[in-house]
Design an enzyme around this catalytic site. Structure first.
Site, short mmCIF file in Angstrom:
data_model
loop_
_atom_site.label_atom_id
_atom_site.label_comp_id
_atom_site.label_asym_id
_atom_site.label_seq_id
_atom_site.Cartn_x
_atom_site.Cartn_y
_atom_site.Cartn_z
N GLY A 107 3.56 -3.63 -5.06
CA GLY A 107 3.41 -3.64 -6.51
C GLY A 107 3.81 -2.27 -7.04
O GLY A 107 4.88 -2.05 -7.59
N GLU A 134 4.89 -6.96 0.24
CA GLU A 134 4.49 -7.36 -1.11
C GLU A 134 4.06 -6.15 -1.93
O GLU A 134 2.89 -6.03 -2.30
CB GLU A 134 3.38 -8.42 -1.03
CG GLU A 134 2.33 -8.07 0.01
CD GLU A 134 1.40 -9.21 0.34
OE1 GLU A 134 1.85 -10.35 0.44
OE2 GLU A 134 0.20 -8.92 0.51
N ARG A 140 -6.86 3.28 -15.52
CA ARG A 140 -6.87 3.90 -14.19
C ARG A 140 -7.54 5.28 -14.14
O ARG A 140 -8.26 5.56 -13.18
CB ARG A 140 -5.45 3.96 -13.63
CG ARG A 140 -4.82 2.55 -13.48
CD ARG A 140 -3.49 2.57 -12.74
NE ARG A 140 -3.68 2.79 -11.33
CZ ARG A 140 -3.47 3.95 -10.71
NH1 ARG A 140 -3.03 4.97 -11.38
NH2 ARG A 140 -3.70 4.05 -9.43
N TYR A 143 -10.43 4.70 -11.62
CA TYR A 143 -10.13 5.15 -10.25
C TYR A 143 -10.01 6.66 -10.13
O TYR A 143 -9.57 7.15 -9.09
CB TYR A 143 -8.80 4.56 -9.77
CG TYR A 143 -8.67 3.07 -9.81
CD1 TYR A 143 -9.60 2.24 -9.17
CD2 TYR A 143 -7.58 2.46 -10.45
CE1 TYR A 143 -9.44 0.87 -9.19
CE2 TYR A 143 -7.43 1.09 -10.47
CZ TYR A 143 -8.36 0.30 -9.84
OH TYR A 143 -8.20 -1.06 -9.85
N TYR A 165 -0.45 -1.57 -12.75
CA TYR A 165 -1.89 -1.64 -13.02
C TYR A 165 -2.27 -0.92 -14.30
O TYR A 165 -3.32 -0.28 -14.38
CB TYR A 165 -2.69 -1.10 -11.82
CG TYR A 165 -2.29 -1.77 -10.54
CD1 TYR A 165 -2.67 -3.09 -10.30
CD2 TYR A 165 -1.48 -1.13 -9.60
CE1 TYR A 165 -2.27 -3.74 -9.15
CE2 TYR A 165 -1.08 -1.78 -8.44
CZ TYR A 165 -1.48 -3.09 -8.23
OH TYR A 165 -1.08 -3.73 -7.10
N GLY A 214 0.83 -1.20 0.00
CA GLY A 214 0.00 0.00 0.00
C GLY A 214 0.86 1.24 0.00
O GLY A 214 0.35 2.34 0.23
N CYS A 218 -15.57 4.53 -27.82
CA CYS A 218 -16.82 5.20 -28.16
C CYS A 218 -17.75 5.37 -26.97
O CYS A 218 -18.90 4.88 -26.95
CB CYS A 218 -17.49 4.47 -29.31
SG CYS A 218 -16.50 4.69 -30.80
N GLU A 219 -17.26 6.02 -25.96
CA GLU A 219 -18.03 6.52 -24.84
C GLU A 219 -17.06 7.43 -24.09
O GLU A 219 -15.91 7.56 -24.52
CB GLU A 219 -18.52 5.38 -23.93
CG GLU A 219 -17.41 4.58 -23.31
CD GLU A 219 -17.92 3.28 -22.68
OE1 GLU A 219 -18.30 3.31 -21.53
OE2 GLU A 219 -17.90 2.25 -23.38
C1 LIG Z 1 -2.60 -5.74 -4.83
C2 LIG Z 1 -1.95 -6.32 -3.67
C3 LIG Z 1 -0.67 -5.88 -3.28
C4 LIG Z 1 0.07 -4.77 -3.96
O1 LIG Z 1 -0.45 -3.50 -3.65
P1 LIG Z 1 0.28 -2.17 -4.17
O2 LIG Z 1 -0.59 -1.07 -3.75
O3 LIG Z 1 0.44 -2.27 -5.65
O4 LIG Z 1 1.63 -2.12 -3.54
C5 LIG Z 1 -0.09 -6.54 -2.20
N1 LIG Z 1 -0.72 -7.55 -1.56
C6 LIG Z 1 -1.94 -7.98 -1.90
C7 LIG Z 1 -2.56 -9.11 -1.17
C8 LIG Z 1 -2.59 -7.39 -2.97
O5 LIG Z 1 -3.82 -7.81 -3.30
#
Ligand SMILES: *Cc1c(COP(=O)(O)O)cnc(C)c1O
Length: 401
Positions: free
Chosen positions: A261, A259, A298, A302, A356, A218, A328-329
């Site tokens: 991303g 973890e 995105r 979002y 993403y 996060g 087309c929207e």
């Molecule tokens: C999507 C996800 C992440 C990665 O989140 P980021 O905001 O991209 O860092 C980590 N763990 C779990 C379980 C996720 O679903």
């Protein structure tokens, strides 16, 4: 990545195009490992769903990273990329027991996020250790669609239900090897992390067979100049102290896992699209590009902000544009953006296109998914071909009518 390089890549590979810079991915990975260098056993699992090209996964494998996965297909891609099964953690939500069983047979770390599956799994496989995903109910997250920690969230087992987990463990004799939380995306405040971590440590002390604690992700990255971002170095300082203290009281050097991303790949990616038309209306100027929310969802999905620049005319006079796609929207990438003067045929570059973006691309409007290029050790290489009509028609079955 310089404007001239991006312009030349768009000419070489065509548009629309995703471009990733491995040097940025590596430096983000090193930022996190350096921030937690005071933790004896640290393991970073890259969240595959952010950017799942197999070459990106291979890059992470070469860095000694693990993988965080949410589907059996991501697990299989990770194994194909060369990851050892034990370096992959599988954190699904709402998938079948059958899929979890299959992944468990592969030797992948399993993270279970509901009591029903936990009980069934423990009953059938008491000898396969599993991790439990705890929901500490810390409110966090930039958008309701990516905020996963609140009380009515579908993610995780409520921290209030820990006694129920312990009862299941006792009844089934199953082994809990880890506790996990993932409070959501776009968390800014490190005190959110540390108070959630404290809650998790408090839960962890009741489980006797732990090998790791997974604090999820996060981490917020900047989406424009001057935007606030998670101070990972400060977070490292604060959490290292607390984690090491917890290990001492637990009596064992556990592994600390994350973890991420976005943090690892968001800023490493650019998305390039060509301007097909510049259109004036009574109140604004539209720049329409050869892409849309089919390739970069995105902004529409979002309300995400992606900085847009004109790499064909980086020194041109700045004017205001609304950049829109060809779907087309309503298909808006950015409203009233100050961009160097745009002519038809110019290449626009969208920042923060590593996480993403391609992984959420679709074939809506029967468009081909873009090509992907990786810049690695100073050379650009195609890592995914642009699709063709064959891909569009591939699985369609023509019947007698
Ligand atoms: C999507 C996800 C992440 C990665 O989140 P980021 O905001 O991209 O860092 C980590 N763990 C779990 C379980 C996720 O679903």
């Amino acid at each position: 990545m310089e404007a001239t390089l991006l312009q030349s890549l768009a000419e070489k590979y065509g548009s629309p195009l995703y471009v990733y810079d491995s040097a940025k991915i590596i430096s983000q990975y090193e930022r996190i490992t350096n921030a937690f260098s005071g933790v004896k056993n640290l393991k970073v699992h890259f969240a595959t769903k952010a950017l799942s090209n197999i070459n990106i996964l291979r890059l992470f494998q070469s860095l000694d990273s693990g993988l965080d996965t949410v589907s059996i297909q991501e697990v299989l891609t990770g194994l194909e990329a060369g990851f050892a099964a034990e370096d992959i953690i599988y954190t699904p939500n709402g998938v079948s027991l059958e899929e979890i069983e299959k992944v468990a047979q592969m030797g992948v770390k399993i993270n279970i996020d509901n009591l029903s599956i936990l009980e069934q799994f423990g009953h059938h496989y008491p000898n396969i250790p599993v991790c439990v995903r705890i929901n500490p109910h810390i409110m966090a997250g930039g958008n309701t669609k990516i905020s996963v920690g609140h009380i009515d969230s579908k993610f995780g087992i409520s921290i209030h239900q820990v006694p129920h987990i312990l009862r299941i463990v006792e009844n089934t004799n199953m082994i809990i090897n880890g506790v996990h939380m993932h409070t959501g995306s776009d968390i800014l405040d490190i005190s959110v992390f540390s108070s959630a971590a404290d809650l998790l440590f408090d839960v962890a002390k009741d489980f006797k067979d732990l090998e790791f604690i997974d604090l999820g992700s996060g981490f917020k990255v900047p989406y424009y100049e001057g935007a606030a971002a998670t101070d990972i170095e400060e977070l490292g300082k604060v959490l290292t102290k607390r984690f090491n203290k917890f290990c001492k009281s637990y009596g064992k050097d556990l592994t600390l896992m994350f973890e991420p991303g976005k943090f690892l790949v968001s800023e490493a990616g650019k998305f390039l699209a060509k301007v097909n038309v510049v259109k004036q209306t009574t109140s604004m100027v539209f720049a329409g590009v050869d892409s849309g929310f089919n390739h970069l969802a995105r902004p529409m999905m979002y309300d995400a902000y992606h900085h847009i620049s004109n790499v064909s005319n980086p020194n041109g006079k700045e004017r205001y544009y609304s950049v829109v796609g060809y779907i087309c929207e309503t298909d808006t990438f950015g409203v009233n953006r100050k961009i160097n003067e745009i002519s038809e045929g110019d290449i626009l570059s969208f920042d923060n296109a590593g996480a993403y973006c391609f992984s959420m691309a679709s074939n809506y409007n029967s468009r081909f998914k873009p090509a992907e290029v990786l810049i690695h050790n100073g050379t650009d290489q195609l890592i995914r071909k642009r699709e063709t009509m064959e891909d569009i028609l591939k699985n369609q079955v023509v019947i007698d009518l």
